[in-house]
Design an enzyme around this catalytic site. Structure first.
Site, PDB file in Angstrom:
ATOM      1  N   LEU A  81       7.837  -3.278   0.623  1.00  0.00           N
ATOM      2  CA  LEU A  81       6.199  -2.917   0.602  1.00  0.00           C
ATOM      3  C   LEU A  81       5.993  -2.071  -0.530  1.00  0.00           C
ATOM      4  O   LEU A  81       4.729  -1.987  -0.913  1.00  0.00           O
ATOM      5  CB  LEU A  81       6.179  -1.956   1.783  1.00  0.00           C
ATOM      6  CG  LEU A  81       4.953  -1.514   2.449  1.00  0.00           C
ATOM      7  CD1 LEU A  81       4.114  -3.097   2.773  1.00  0.00           C
ATOM      8  CD2 LEU A  81       4.939  -0.486   3.547  1.00  0.00           C
ATOM      9  N   GLY A 101       1.980  -2.521   7.445  1.00  0.00           N
ATOM     10  CA  GLY A 101       3.590  -2.478   7.361  1.00  0.00           C
ATOM     11  C   GLY A 101       3.376  -0.673   7.120  1.00  0.00           C
ATOM     12  O   GLY A 101       2.773   0.007   6.126  1.00  0.00           O
ATOM     13  N   SER A 140      -4.462   5.811  11.629  1.00  0.00           N
ATOM     14  CA  SER A 140      -4.113   5.956  13.057  1.00  0.00           C
ATOM     15  C   SER A 140      -4.772   7.142  13.479  1.00  0.00           C
ATOM     16  O   SER A 140      -5.267   8.134  12.879  1.00  0.00           O
ATOM     17  CB  SER A 140      -2.546   6.375  13.057  1.00  0.00           C
ATOM     18  OG  SER A 140      -2.182   7.022  14.338  1.00  0.00           O
ATOM     19  N   HIS A 142      -3.918   9.634  14.892  1.00  0.00           N
ATOM     20  CA  HIS A 142      -3.048  11.082  14.185  1.00  0.00           C
ATOM     21  C   HIS A 142      -3.352  11.395  13.177  1.00  0.00           C
ATOM     22  O   HIS A 142      -2.980  12.485  12.711  1.00  0.00           O
ATOM     23  CB  HIS A 142      -1.398  10.624  14.252  1.00  0.00           C
ATOM     24  CG  HIS A 142      -1.119  10.399  15.704  1.00  0.00           C
ATOM     25  ND1 HIS A 142      -1.007  11.292  16.751  1.00  0.00           N
ATOM     26  CD2 HIS A 142      -0.399   9.217  16.297  1.00  0.00           C
ATOM     27  CE1 HIS A 142      -0.571  10.661  17.823  1.00  0.00           C
ATOM     28  NE2 HIS A 142      -0.270   9.513  17.407  1.00  0.00           N
ATOM     29  N   TYR A 167       3.601  12.129  10.204  1.00  0.00           N
ATOM     30  CA  TYR A 167       3.015  10.586  10.227  1.00  0.00           C
ATOM     31  C   TYR A 167       1.536  10.705  10.234  1.00  0.00           C
ATOM     32  O   TYR A 167       1.120   9.880   9.546  1.00  0.00           O
ATOM     33  CB  TYR A 167       3.370  10.050  11.718  1.00  0.00           C
ATOM     34  CG  TYR A 167       2.859   8.753  11.818  1.00  0.00           C
ATOM     35  CD1 TYR A 167       3.110   7.674  11.258  1.00  0.00           C
ATOM     36  CD2 TYR A 167       1.667   8.672  12.901  1.00  0.00           C
ATOM     37  CE1 TYR A 167       2.535   6.578  11.753  1.00  0.00           C
ATOM     38  CE2 TYR A 167       1.078   7.531  13.242  1.00  0.00           C
ATOM     39  CZ  TYR A 167       1.565   6.328  12.401  1.00  0.00           C
ATOM     40  OH  TYR A 167       0.920   5.249  12.900  1.00  0.00           O
TER      41      TYR A 167
END
Length: 297
Positions: A81, A101, A140, A142, A167
């Site tokens: 990645l 990814g 996300s 989050h 995250y």
């Protein structure tokens, strides 16, 4: 759309079967590159994208297998990645890069920095070098986990980032990179704050569910939108009980069709999310430990 990097096979959109394509799907053929091709989201959308007539470049890390590659419609590329050159070569000729990814859960800061942040920068740079005009970046919920559920910003427009975890910080950084590449290089970039993506009997939330069909609609909206610049949208279905506003997605042509309520009324395996004053739910609780998978639970 651009010419294919390999000759079209004898398979056509009609051969794939119109009945397999949910309504609202585009049918113009395009070349899409997906990172994280072995993950849940890519695995779910791949057959739907093929059925809509598109060809796919499937990018995954060294040693990570990708199941059921259709050699007529898909090409598998093994590359790290963070490898800009290898990804630029893989992305050549693509109309859209769908960046999926990443670590998908809380991890040690160093791991999130290396994969989620450095990896996203590498993907953006590779897409730029390859001349890809559009990016869909998987952010996300989050990234906004500490937004109160009663915030007016959820119901009208899009709140600023308020991450609930390391995250979440990595996904806020992803959105910032998307904004940078859109502004500096003239790319069209969509950052999708994906909420609860699940399929089959694993659907978890009446408020935040994103169906596989609607995720595919989101991909195709990013492919076909006439909007320019950077757009942050919610990756969520048209759920009756959702907290969030669909208008940012509608502005780029993402019009979700599915409703988790349908499955609840049918006695499906759905349940309301636990009560929390914040969008991130349990991820915002004091006992959630930063830097540990699943908060140490």
């Amino acid at each position: 759309m651009r010419a294919w990097r390999w000759p079209p096979s004898s398979s056509t959109v009609s051969d794939l079967g119109a009945s397999s394509r949910p309504t609202g799907y585009a049918v113009d053929m395009a070349l899409l590159a997906l990172t994280g091709a072995a993950g849940r989201i890519a695995t779910a959308v791949r057959p739907r994208l093929r059925a809509a007539g598109h060809r796919l470049v499937l990018c995954e890390g060294p040693g990570v297998p990708v199941a059921d590659v259709d050699d007529d419609l898909e090409r598998f590329v093994e590359c790290d990645l963070r490898d800009i050159d290898a990804q630029a070569e893989a992305f050549a000729g693509a109309d859209l890069v769908v960046h999926l990814g990443a670590h998908s859960d809380e991890q040690a800061w160093a791991d999130l920095l290396s994969v989620n942040i450095d990896g996203t920068r590498a993907v953006c740079e590779a897409a730029r070098l390859a001349g890809v005009p559009r990016l869909l970046l998987a952010s996300s919920v989050h990234a906004a986990g500490f937004v109160p559920v009663d915030s007016p910003a959820l119901r009208q427009g899009m709140p600023l980032p308020a991450p609930d975890t390391y995250y979440g910080v990595s996904k806020a950084a992803l959105e910032a990179l998307g904004a940078l590449y859109a502004a500096r290089f003239g790319m069209t970039v969509v950052s999708a704050r994906i909420m609860t993506f699940a399929d089959g009997t694993d659907r978890r939330s009446l408020r935040s569910w994103l169906s596989s069909d609607d995720m595919t609609r989101l991909v195709l909206a990013a492919l076909t939108t006439e909007a320019t610049g950077h757009h942050v949208v919610w990756g969520v279905s048209r759920n009756t009980r959702r907290h969030v506003d669909l208008s940012p997605g509608l502005a780029i042509g993402f019009d979700p069709q599915d409703d988790a309520e349908t499955y609840a009324c049918a006695g499906g395996h759905l349940s309301a999310a636990p009560s929390s004053p914040f969008l991130g739910g349990g991820f915002t609780q004091p006992d959630y430990r930063l830097g540990e998978p699943h908060g140490g639970r």
